[in-house]
Scaffold this motif. Structure first.
Motif, PDB file in Angstrom:
ATOM      1  N   ARG A  35       2.928   5.961  -2.634  1.00  0.00           N
ATOM      2  CA  ARG A  35       2.854   6.944  -1.828  1.00  0.00           C
ATOM      3  C   ARG A  35       4.019   7.983  -1.817  1.00  0.00           C
ATOM      4  NH1 ARG A  35      -0.571   6.591   2.396  1.00  0.00           N
ATOM      5  NH2 ARG A  35      -2.461   5.353   1.891  1.00  0.00           N
ATOM      6  N   ARG A  38       0.728  -1.253  -0.165  1.00  0.00           N
ATOM      7  CA  ARG A  38      -0.186   0.038   0.042  1.00  0.00           C
ATOM      8  C   ARG A  38       1.101   1.364  -0.086  1.00  0.00           C
ATOM      9  NH1 ARG A  38      -4.759  -2.873   2.186  1.00  0.00           N
ATOM     10  NH2 ARG A  38      -3.852  -4.742   2.640  1.00  0.00           N
ATOM     11  N   LEU A  47       7.360   7.495   7.367  1.00  0.00           N
ATOM     12  CA  LEU A  47       6.381   7.547   8.604  1.00  0.00           C
ATOM     13  C   LEU A  47       5.808   6.036   8.807  1.00  0.00           C
ATOM     14  CD1 LEU A  47       4.040  10.746   8.076  1.00  0.00           C
ATOM     15  CD2 LEU A  47       5.931  10.258   9.905  1.00  0.00           C
ATOM     16  N   ALA A  48       5.336   5.249   7.828  1.00  0.00           N
ATOM     17  CA  ALA A  48       4.937   3.961   8.036  1.00  0.00           C
ATOM     18  C   ALA A  48       5.867   2.936   8.575  1.00  0.00           C
ATOM     19  CB  ALA A  48       3.919   3.255   6.690  1.00  0.00           C
ATOM     20  N   ASP A  68       5.289   9.476   3.418  1.00  0.00           N
ATOM     21  CA  ASP A  68       4.417   8.491   4.280  1.00  0.00           C
ATOM     22  C   ASP A  68       4.997   7.039   4.354  1.00  0.00           C
ATOM     23  OD1 ASP A  68       2.205  10.123   4.221  1.00  0.00           O
ATOM     24  OD2 ASP A  68       1.296   9.417   2.466  1.00  0.00           O
ATOM     25  N   VAL A 107      -1.227   6.101   8.115  1.00  0.00           N
ATOM     26  CA  VAL A 107      -0.831   6.422   6.711  1.00  0.00           C
ATOM     27  C   VAL A 107      -1.547   5.257   5.957  1.00  0.00           C
ATOM     28  CG1 VAL A 107       1.171   5.940   5.271  1.00  0.00           C
ATOM     29  CG2 VAL A 107       1.579   7.116   7.569  1.00  0.00           C
ATOM     30  N   LEU A 108      -1.635   3.908   6.423  1.00  0.00           N
ATOM     31  CA  LEU A 108      -2.431   2.965   5.490  1.00  0.00           C
ATOM     32  C   LEU A 108      -3.894   3.405   5.531  1.00  0.00           C
ATOM     33  CD1 LEU A 108      -0.940  -0.468   6.404  1.00  0.00           C
ATOM     34  CD2 LEU A 108      -0.326   1.290   4.664  1.00  0.00           C
ATOM     35  N   SER A 163      -5.403   6.478   5.338  1.00  0.00           N
ATOM     36  CA  SER A 163      -5.916   7.794   4.680  1.00  0.00           C
ATOM     37  C   SER A 163      -5.310   7.530   3.511  1.00  0.00           C
ATOM     38  CB  SER A 163      -5.784   8.760   5.517  1.00  0.00           C
ATOM     39  OG  SER A 163      -4.461   9.046   5.814  1.00  0.00           O
ATOM     40  N   ARG A 164      -5.954   7.982   2.442  1.00  0.00           N
ATOM     41  CA  ARG A 164      -5.548   7.811   1.132  1.00  0.00           C
ATOM     42  C   ARG A 164      -4.269   8.935   0.880  1.00  0.00           C
ATOM     43  NH1 ARG A 164      -4.095   4.338  -2.011  1.00  0.00           N
ATOM     44  NH2 ARG A 164      -2.769   5.675  -3.149  1.00  0.00           N
ATOM     45  N   ASP A 165      -4.329   9.947   1.450  1.00  0.00           N
ATOM     46  CA  ASP A 165      -3.284  10.797   1.201  1.00  0.00           C
ATOM     47  C   ASP A 165      -2.292  10.996   2.428  1.00  0.00           C
ATOM     48  OD1 ASP A 165      -5.482  11.937   2.410  1.00  0.00           O
ATOM     49  OD2 ASP A 165      -5.468  13.692   1.459  1.00  0.00           O
ATOM     50  N   GLY A 166      -2.308  10.116   3.064  1.00  0.00           N
ATOM     51  CA  GLY A 166      -1.374   9.722   4.191  1.00  0.00           C
ATOM     52  C   GLY A 166      -1.692  10.625   5.639  1.00  0.00           C
ATOM     53  N   MET A 167      -0.872  10.674   6.432  1.00  0.00           N
ATOM     54  CA  MET A 167      -0.832  11.599   7.564  1.00  0.00           C
ATOM     55  C   MET A 167      -1.049  13.022   7.478  1.00  0.00           C
ATOM     56  SD  MET A 167       1.097  10.228  10.759  1.00  0.00           S
ATOM     57  CE  MET A 167       1.214  11.272  12.423  1.00  0.00           C
TER      58      MET A 167
END
Lengths: 308, 338, 251
Positions: free
Chosen positions: A90, A86, A97-98, A94, B318-319, B321-325
């Motif tokens: 991105r 996923r 962060l993930a 992101d 992050v996962l 929400s589509r546009d991240g944090m």
């Protein structure tokens, strides 16, 4: 003196081999998927812990590592399916962060299961001795095993990257990602394979060092950053670059720590030399990285020229 | 967790982007007053509850808000994700630790040393890192941050791994003003307010406009004649120096300096603070740091494995929400597009 | 009007074995509108990239106002007076329309290492930016967010930005791409109004626009210039008819 040098060189190569095992998968993940994965070092740690656990369970290091390998492969694939898949499209932020979150989760999970104290894994009986190399130079059998296993893996990877369809796709993916997917290749499956393979290699490295290093929750973090240094020096996406850079970094780090203070003694008084050597030695690899960056910002073996 | 990021605070930096004659909404104008006013009132709360620990936590929030504010200059306004920013906190803290071990306790001298050392480190490492971009930039800033960390760890003359305990706080013109937690608190608040105003000016200035333009579209900026590199490097150095100032304050607060201030995990946490509060907004990092320290405190009381919770939150947000944090933070602030 | 402002000699760019531009010679006179036409994949955009400095050339030289600018970066070519627009609109969506243009004025108005004064309140810069906006008829959009403009307005804005750099020569990469009839009429008028005060090098697929605007047309096929001259002469050139215009007539 010469013996010490040879001994330390072998130690450096052995360290470099380990770095390569961790870096090989990660450089492909960066290069092919353009994914910044901070959690790769954690897989190295998990490999070590699983080897320790399975070795204790079966009473044999060999069985331990043989069970740990498919286990880290499975964990790698599970992480790919659950999280990384996923993140490919991105932003880098992101991804940072993930995967940073993932490190926190896995580090703490390991602490909850095995505690914060370091574990030790007994050296397998058959490899606990040392081998006479030349003259009176002896070297621990287990470290030779690590070098041999690492070199065999490197050869296998070299063959895979250069002589198989999977390797061709990887090379193409590192340079022209869009083109590969335009060819109708199942990119998702390719990514999953790379990820699982990378995880297994990192886990293998972790398992192999378990008997000679202590197994502790922070071990993944320190190797991760050295792995980054290796990848930056070697060039993102290049397995060959990762190999050369890993050996280079291993040698520079190990030889720097043992001979740096000695060399400085010619210039400074012994106490100052010892102090300065201790301070400078851990920085040597970073200085090496800075020098490479200055001369070749895309590393020694840059992939995908053109656009950069 | 981000409900605490108070949606009512509204977009702040939109005043910078919008045309000069369009006045920002009242709420956005008053938000800084509100936040700094609330902080200024914290000592009253400490007094009323008799819990002096509140003041300690609030000071810590302000110090990390200052560090996050500085990171936001490069990350939020320059799109440069630096993963080595904690190193600058460490450099600032060690400027205090090392000078005081030589008996130099004057705050201004310590600050001067911190700014000089951090500026130099940022100039050299920034020069090398900014020749690259994307994944490379993140890895290289991380590596340089780690280099600074190992340098301090191996510096056994100054405590090495164990760090240095300070005999007291810094003095100002020979006066031991900062000994009082209250004075320190207001001093830190004042520094943060000044840094906030400085940041507001910087971002709106010619320099800041080029930086923001480069963040959005570097090719366009080159096509009108700008060379992004020198602007990015300048921002990188300014950000490093302000973070070092935060390090000076941190060393003073806890009267202890150690390499633990500059671990890469701390750098990661700074990024989380900035994103949590709203990247590329002026107040965002202050809010983010406040919430983060609060959370750290609350979760740490709850369990020693609080980082597991933090990690889960990060991954899920992050996962999820589509546009991240940053998108989530933006929506919580009321959909501003800055 | 016989001063050559832009002269290109033997310019070449290879991508691997592919010669995208191959030994291109061009001479653009000051004040003229010079159209570059050719089928898709002929290397037109690559040529614009090379001229603007976005791509390094493998061989050949570019002279601007008599000076060899081949080794210069895009930024430095802009400072000399050579600006470009992009085939795919490239503006700062999050900034106001005025600020998009003001940024270009700022780039040539003294140092941008000024840290304290609010840049959006610099009246001198804003006045020049407003003038450029007026010239492309976007004055009434000045305080809108650039990203909210219509496609045609964005194309106008790109030209305003190029003008605001103080450029004498504009390289326009398909300014009409994706525009509707009315939008394209506005843009054609705009380009016509620049004739004389500016020199335009223009890539365009809209042949009506090209032949109504251009003083000079060069035809690029497979990276080579196969014809160059006045529009009528080029239109009549047998190679051009075979390689390019013929297709149009058939289609």
């Amino acid at each position: 003196m010469l013996n010490l040098f040879l001994l330390q060189s072998l130690n450096g190569i052995q360290f470099g081999i380990l770095l390569f095992l961790v870096a090989a998968g990660l450089t492909l993940i960066f290069g092919v998927m353009d994914l910044i994965n901070l959690a790769h070092g954690v897989l190295y740690m998990i490999g070590a812990y699983l080897t320790a656990a399975f070795a204790a369970m079966t009473g044999s290091f060999a069985y331990g590592i043989l069970i740990a390998l498919p286990a880290t492969l499975a964990i790698g694939i599970a992480l790919e399916v659950l999280v990384f898949r996923r993140l490919y499209d991105r932003s880098h932020l992101d991804q940072v962060l993930a995967t940073f979150g993932l490190i926190l989760i896995l580090n703490e999970t390991v602490k909850i299961i095995w505690g914060s104290a370091p574990l030790s894994v007994p050296m397998p009986e058959a490899f606990s001795g040392s081998i006479q190399l030349m003259g009176n130079l002896r070297y621990p059998t287990f470290r030779i095993l690590i070098i041999a296993a690492g070199l065999a893996t490197a050869l296998g990877l070299y063959f895979m990257v250069n002589h198989t369809r999977l390797g061709m796709l990887l090379r193409a993916g590192a340079t022209h990602g869009a083109m590969v997917s335009a060819l109708g290749v199942n990119i998702r499956r390719l990514f999953m394979i790379v990820f699982g393979l990378g995880a297994m290699l990192a886990g293998f490295a972790g398992g192999m060092v378990a008997p000679i290093l202590s197994v502790d929750p922070g071990m993944g973090d320190s190797i991760l950053i050295l792995t980054f240094v290796v990848i930056v020096i070697g060039g993102v996406g290049s397995v060959r670059g990762a190999f050369v850079a890993a050996i280079l970094v291993g040698l520079v780090d190990t030889l720097g720590r043992s001979f740096g203070p000695m060399l400085l003694r010619n210039l400074l008084d012994p106490a100052a030399a010892a102090q300065m050597g201790r301070t400078l030695a851990p920085m040597l690899v970073y200085i090496l990285m800075a020098a490479v960056l200055y001369l070749r910002p895309t590393g020694l073996f840059p992939m995908g020229g053109g656009t950069r | 967790m981000s409900e605490a990021a108070t949606p009512s605070l509204g977009p702040v930096s939109s005043s910078v982007i919008d045309a000069p004659h369009v006045r920002p909404p009242l709420l956005a104008q008053s938000a800084p007053w509100l936040i700094f006013g609330l902080f200024a009132a914290v000592p009253l709360l400490a007094l009323a509850t008799g819990d002096s620990f509140i003041l300690v936590v609030a000071t810590r929030m302000l110090i990390f808000a200052l560090a996050a504010l500085s990171l936001n200059l490069i990350m939020g306004y320059g799109a440069l994700v630096s993963f080595g920013h904690a190193a600058y906190i460490g450099i600032g803290a060690y400027a205090v630790g090392i000078l005081s071990s030589y008996g130099i306790n004057d705050l201004l001298l310590q600050i001067a040393a911190a700014l000089a050392a951090s500026g130099l480190f940022a100039l050299v490492t920034g020069y090398l890192s900014l020749r690259t971009s994307g994944v490379y930039f993140i890895m290289i800033t991380l590596a340089f941050g780690q280099m600074a960390f190992f340098f301090m760890v191996s510096l056994s003359a100054f405590g090495g791994d164990d760090g240095i305990s300070l005999s007291g706080r810094s003095t100002l013109f020979g006066a031991d003003l900062l000994r009082s937690n209250l004075v320190l608190f207001y001093g830190v608040l004042g520094v943060l307010a000044a840094a906030f105003l400085l940041m507001r000016m910087l971002v709106a200035s010619r320099f800041g406009r080029v930086l923001r333009g480069t963040r959005d579209n570097p090719t366009r900026m080159r096509a009108i004649g700008f060379s992004p590199f020198s602007f990015q490097l300048t921002a990188y150095v300014i950000a490093g120096m302000i973070a070092a100032l935060a390090g000076v304050l941190l060393a003073n607060q806890v009267q202890f300096v150690s390499p633990a201030y500059m671990t890469w995990a701390r750098s990661g946490e700074l990024i989380v603070m900035v994103v949590l509060g709203g990247m590329g907004t002026l107040l965002g990092p202050i809010i983010g740091a406040t919430v983060f320290i609060l959370l750290e405190d609350v979760l740490a009381h709850f369990s020693e494995h609080w980082k597991l919770g933090l990690g889960l939150i990060l991954v899920l947000v992050v996962l999820g929400s589509r546009d991240g944090m940053s998108g989530l933070a933006r929506r919580l602030r009321g959909g501003s597009d800055v | 009007m016989s001063d050559v402002l832009l002269k290109v000699e033997g310019l070449r760019k290879n991508f691997g074995a592919l010669k995208v531009t191959d030994n291109v010679d061009l001479a653009v006179e000051a004040g003229e509108i010079h159209a570059l036409i050719g089928p898709n994949g002929a290397g037109k955009t690559t040529l614009i990239h090379q001229l603007s400095g976005n791509l390094k050339s493998d061989f050949g030289k570019i002279f601007f106002d008599g000076r060899d600018i081949s080794p210069l970066s895009m930024q430095n070519r802009v400072h000399l007076g050579l600006a470009r627009s992009f085939q795919i609109t490239s503006i700062l969506d999050g900034f106001s329309v005025l600020e998009n243009v003001a940024m270009a004025v700022q780039a040539r108005s003294g140092s941008s290492f000024r840290f304290f004064r609010n840049a959006s309140r610099e009246d001198d810069i804003n006045a020049q930016a407003s003038a450029a906006l007026a010239r492309v008829q976007l004055a009434d959009r000045a305080h809108r967010r650039a990203g909210s403009l219509s496609h045609g307005e964005k194309r106008q804005l790109e030209i305003a930005i190029a003008l605001a750099t103080g450029a004498r020569l504009l390289l326009l990469d398909e300014p009409l791409a994706g525009t509707g009839h009315e939008e394209s009429a506005v843009l054609v008028d705009l380009m016509r109004s620049l004739r004389g005060s500016h020199t335009l090098v223009l890539i365009e697929h809209d042949m009506d626009a090209v032949f109504s605007l251009a003083d000079h047309v060069s035809v690029l096929v497979y990276g080579r210039v196969i014809a160059s001259g006045e529009p009528a002469a080029v239109r009549a050139h047998p190679d051009v008819r075979a390689a390019y215009l013929g297709e149009e007539e058939i289609a």
